[in-house]
Design a protein around this motif. Structure first.
Motif, PDB file in Angstrom:
ATOM      1  N   GLU A   1       0.790  -1.214  -0.189  1.00 44.10           N
ATOM      2  CA  GLU A   1      -0.093   0.003  -0.011  1.00 44.10           C
ATOM      3  C   GLU A   1       0.806   1.381  -0.115  1.00 44.10           C
ATOM      4  OE1 GLU A   1      -2.486  -0.426   3.586  1.00 44.10           O
ATOM      5  OE2 GLU A   1      -3.637  -1.813   2.280  1.00 44.10           O
ATOM      6  N   GLY A   2       1.963   1.283   0.471  1.00 41.90           N
ATOM      7  CA  GLY A   2       2.910   2.348   0.487  1.00 41.90           C
ATOM      8  C   GLY A   2       2.994   2.900   1.994  1.00 41.90           C
ATOM      9  N   TRP A   3       4.115   3.106   2.659  1.00 40.27           N
ATOM     10  CA  TRP A   3       4.331   3.470   3.822  1.00 40.27           C
ATOM     11  C   TRP A   3       3.768   5.028   3.737  1.00 40.27           C
ATOM     12  CZ3 TRP A   3       5.812  -0.566   5.924  1.00 40.27           C
ATOM     13  CH2 TRP A   3       6.748  -1.350   5.532  1.00 40.27           C
ATOM     14  N   HIS A   4       3.118   5.379   5.174  1.00 37.51           N
ATOM     15  CA  HIS A   4       2.815   6.582   5.487  1.00 37.51           C
ATOM     16  C   HIS A   4       3.766   7.780   4.962  1.00 37.51           C
ATOM     17  CE1 HIS A   4      -0.371   5.378   7.809  1.00 37.51           C
ATOM     18  NE2 HIS A   4       0.151   4.698   8.528  1.00 37.51           N
ATOM     19  N   GLU A   5       3.186   8.819   4.318  1.00 33.73           N
ATOM     20  CA  GLU A   5       3.974   9.972   4.001  1.00 33.73           C
ATOM     21  C   GLU A   5       4.545  10.518   5.291  1.00 33.73           C
ATOM     22  OE1 GLU A   5       4.162  11.130   0.889  1.00 33.73           O
ATOM     23  OE2 GLU A   5       2.816   9.638   0.224  1.00 33.73           O
ATOM     24  N   GLY A   6       5.612  11.361   4.962  1.00 36.46           N
ATOM     25  CA  GLY A   6       6.591  11.897   5.983  1.00 36.46           C
ATOM     26  C   GLY A   6       7.696  11.086   6.520  1.00 36.46           C
ATOM     27  N   GLU A   7       8.345  11.668   7.515  1.00 36.12           N
ATOM     28  CA  GLU A   7       9.456  10.862   8.238  1.00 36.12           C
ATOM     29  C   GLU A   7       8.983   9.765   8.922  1.00 36.12           C
ATOM     30  OE1 GLU A   7      12.715  11.707   7.944  1.00 36.12           O
ATOM     31  OE2 GLU A   7      12.086  12.953   6.300  1.00 36.12           O
ATOM     32  N   GLN A   8       9.804   8.789   9.114  1.00 32.22           N
ATOM     33  CA  GLN A   8       9.474   7.431  10.002  1.00 32.22           C
ATOM     34  C   GLN A   8       9.362   7.829  11.468  1.00 32.22           C
ATOM     35  OE1 GLN A   8      11.810   3.915   9.189  1.00 32.22           O
ATOM     36  NE2 GLN A   8      10.888   2.989  10.997  1.00 32.22           N
ATOM     37  N   GLY A   9       8.343   7.793  12.122  1.00 33.96           N
ATOM     38  CA  GLY A   9       8.505   7.733  13.416  1.00 33.96           C
ATOM     39  C   GLY A   9       9.144   6.774  14.425  1.00 33.96           C
ATOM     40  N   GLU A  10       9.685   7.238  15.374  1.00 24.34           N
ATOM     41  CA  GLU A  10      10.350   6.111  16.497  1.00 24.34           C
ATOM     42  C   GLU A  10       9.600   6.004  17.423  1.00 24.34           C
ATOM     43  OE1 GLU A  10      12.875   3.734  17.755  1.00 24.34           O
ATOM     44  OE2 GLU A  10      13.059   4.625  15.626  1.00 24.34           O
ATOM     45  N   LEU A  11       9.280   4.636  17.484  1.00 24.32           N
ATOM     46  CA  LEU A  11       8.855   4.247  18.759  1.00 24.32           C
ATOM     47  C   LEU A  11       9.759   3.864  19.968  1.00 24.32           C
ATOM     48  CD1 LEU A  11       5.930   3.198  20.084  1.00 24.32           C
ATOM     49  CD2 LEU A  11       6.498   0.719  19.287  1.00 24.32           C
ATOM     50  N   SER A  12       9.724   4.888  20.772  1.00 26.12           N
ATOM     51  CA  SER A  12      10.932   4.564  21.947  1.00 26.12           C
ATOM     52  C   SER A  12      10.307   4.390  23.207  1.00 26.12           C
ATOM     53  CB  SER A  12      11.937   5.713  21.850  1.00 26.12           C
ATOM     54  OG  SER A  12      12.734   5.697  22.653  1.00 26.12           O
ATOM     55  N   ILE A  13      10.601   3.420  23.758  1.00 21.66           N
ATOM     56  CA  ILE A  13      10.217   2.918  25.048  1.00 21.66           C
ATOM     57  C   ILE A  13      11.283   2.429  25.921  1.00 21.66           C
ATOM     58  CG2 ILE A  13       8.666   1.680  26.656  1.00 21.66           C
ATOM     59  CD1 ILE A  13       6.833   1.417  24.097  1.00 21.66           C
ATOM     60  N   ASP A  14      11.743   3.309  26.738  1.00 23.35           N
ATOM     61  CA  ASP A  14      13.041   2.689  27.653  1.00 23.35           C
ATOM     62  C   ASP A  14      12.578   2.322  28.996  1.00 23.35           C
ATOM     63  OD1 ASP A  14      15.122   2.273  29.033  1.00 23.35           O
ATOM     64  OD2 ASP A  14      16.303   4.330  28.385  1.00 23.35           O
ATOM     65  N   LEU A  15      12.528   0.898  29.083  1.00 27.81           N
ATOM     66  CA  LEU A  15      11.802   0.341  30.128  1.00 27.81           C
ATOM     67  C   LEU A  15      12.867   0.637  31.457  1.00 27.81           C
ATOM     68  CD1 LEU A  15      10.504  -3.101  28.975  1.00 27.81           C
ATOM     69  CD2 LEU A  15       9.263  -0.919  29.293  1.00 27.81           C
ATOM     70  N   ASP A  16      14.085   0.706  31.345  1.00 22.22           N
ATOM     71  CA  ASP A  16      14.986   0.892  32.209  1.00 22.22           C
ATOM     72  C   ASP A  16      14.813   2.430  33.123  1.00 22.22           C
ATOM     73  OD1 ASP A  16      16.545  -1.431  32.031  1.00 22.22           O
ATOM     74  OD2 ASP A  16      17.836  -0.295  30.646  1.00 22.22           O
ATOM     75  N   LYS A  17      14.201   3.388  32.256  1.00 25.04           N
ATOM     76  CA  LYS A  17      13.780   4.658  33.042  1.00 25.04           C
ATOM     77  C   LYS A  17      12.650   4.452  33.709  1.00 25.04           C
ATOM     78  CE  LYS A  17      16.011   7.650  29.712  1.00 25.04           C
ATOM     79  NZ  LYS A  17      15.967   8.578  28.692  1.00 25.04           N
ATOM     80  N   ILE A  18      11.565   3.475  33.026  1.00 23.46           N
ATOM     81  CA  ILE A  18      10.436   3.378  33.746  1.00 23.46           C
ATOM     82  C   ILE A  18      10.766   2.512  35.199  1.00 23.46           C
ATOM     83  CG2 ILE A  18       8.185   1.955  33.977  1.00 23.46           C
ATOM     84  CD1 ILE A  18       8.419   2.521  30.701  1.00 23.46           C
ATOM     85  N   VAL A  19      11.395   1.484  35.260  1.00 25.66           N
ATOM     86  CA  VAL A  19      12.056   0.746  36.402  1.00 25.66           C
ATOM     87  C   VAL A  19      12.589   2.010  37.443  1.00 25.66           C
ATOM     88  CG1 VAL A  19      13.499  -0.843  37.336  1.00 25.66           C
ATOM     89  CG2 VAL A  19      12.140  -1.396  35.415  1.00 25.66           C
ATOM     90  N   ASP A  20      13.603   2.761  36.874  1.00 29.46           N
ATOM     91  CA  ASP A  20      14.281   3.453  37.660  1.00 29.46           C
ATOM     92  C   ASP A  20      13.466   4.694  38.343  1.00 29.46           C
ATOM     93  OD1 ASP A  20      16.682   2.450  37.299  1.00 29.46           O
ATOM     94  OD2 ASP A  20      17.157   3.927  35.826  1.00 29.46           O
ATOM     95  N   ALA A  21      12.309   4.852  37.722  1.00 32.01           N
ATOM     96  CA  ALA A  21      11.112   5.870  38.362  1.00 32.01           C
ATOM     97  C   ALA A  21      10.510   5.371  39.512  1.00 32.01           C
ATOM     98  CB  ALA A  21      10.232   6.307  37.133  1.00 32.01           C
ATOM     99  N   TYR A  22      10.285   4.112  39.566  1.00 26.38           N
ATOM    100  CA  TYR A  22       9.770   3.352  40.701  1.00 26.38           C
ATOM    101  C   TYR A  22      10.439   2.984  41.690  1.00 26.38           C
ATOM    102  CZ  TYR A  22       5.286   3.595  37.955  1.00 26.38           C
ATOM    103  OH  TYR A  22       4.220   4.166  37.486  1.00 26.38           O
ATOM    104  N   ARG A  23      11.882   3.265  41.719  1.00 26.24           N
ATOM    105  CA  ARG A  23      12.642   2.938  42.757  1.00 26.24           C
ATOM    106  C   ARG A  23      12.687   3.769  43.861  1.00 26.24           C
ATOM    107  NH1 ARG A  23      17.021   0.604  39.016  1.00 26.24           N
ATOM    108  NH2 ARG A  23      16.233  -1.516  38.939  1.00 26.24           N
ATOM    109  N   GLY A  24      12.586   5.020  43.606  1.00 31.32           N
ATOM    110  CA  GLY A  24      12.645   5.977  44.698  1.00 31.32           C
ATOM    111  C   GLY A  24      13.382   5.764  45.952  1.00 31.32           C
TER     112      GLY A  24
END
Length: 117
Positions: free
Chosen positions: A94-117
């Motif tokens: 069908e063709g990729w979406h127009e425009g730049e490719q978006g980046e799916l960025s999920i850093d689980l290490d940062k999420i874990v660190d947020a709950y360490r407190g």
């Protein structure tokens, strides 16, 4: 808590195996795909669409996804490879979406660190 290097290496190797299997299936369907290593060291597939535009397909291991952008219709579970191949083939035809490719960025290490407190 930092993840050990050997675990990161194992994850990278697993992602590469998944992408290799995807590339082989796409090749059987005449969808051009080349295994590459992104600037940040992640394995990826450069997949060319019907308009000769390229997108990178990455692996998001924690969520079991192949993804090629940041929109909800730009990811598919790799747990059912035939469905994933169908979806990526369809998107490329069908063709990729127009425009730049978006980046799916999920850093689980940062999420874990947020709950360490």
């Amino acid at each position: 808590m930092r993840t050990s290097q050997s675990v990161k290496e194992q994850q990278r190797a697993y992602a590469q195996r998944l992408l290799t299997a995807l590339r082989e299936e796409l090749a059987l369907r005449d969808v051009p795909a080349v295994l590459v290593v992104a600037e940040d060291g992640r394995p990826a597939l450069d997949v060319t669409d019907s308009r000769c535009r390229m997108r990178r397909v990455f692996v998001q291991l924690p969520f079991c996804w192949f993804y090629w952008g940041d929109q909800s219709d730009e990811r598919v579970s790799f747990l059912k490879m035939p469905i994933a191949v169908d979806r990526i083939e369809q998107a490329a035809r069908e063709g990729w979406h127009e425009g730049e490719q978006g980046e799916l960025s999920i850093d689980l290490d940062k999420i874990v660190d947020a709950y360490r407190g």
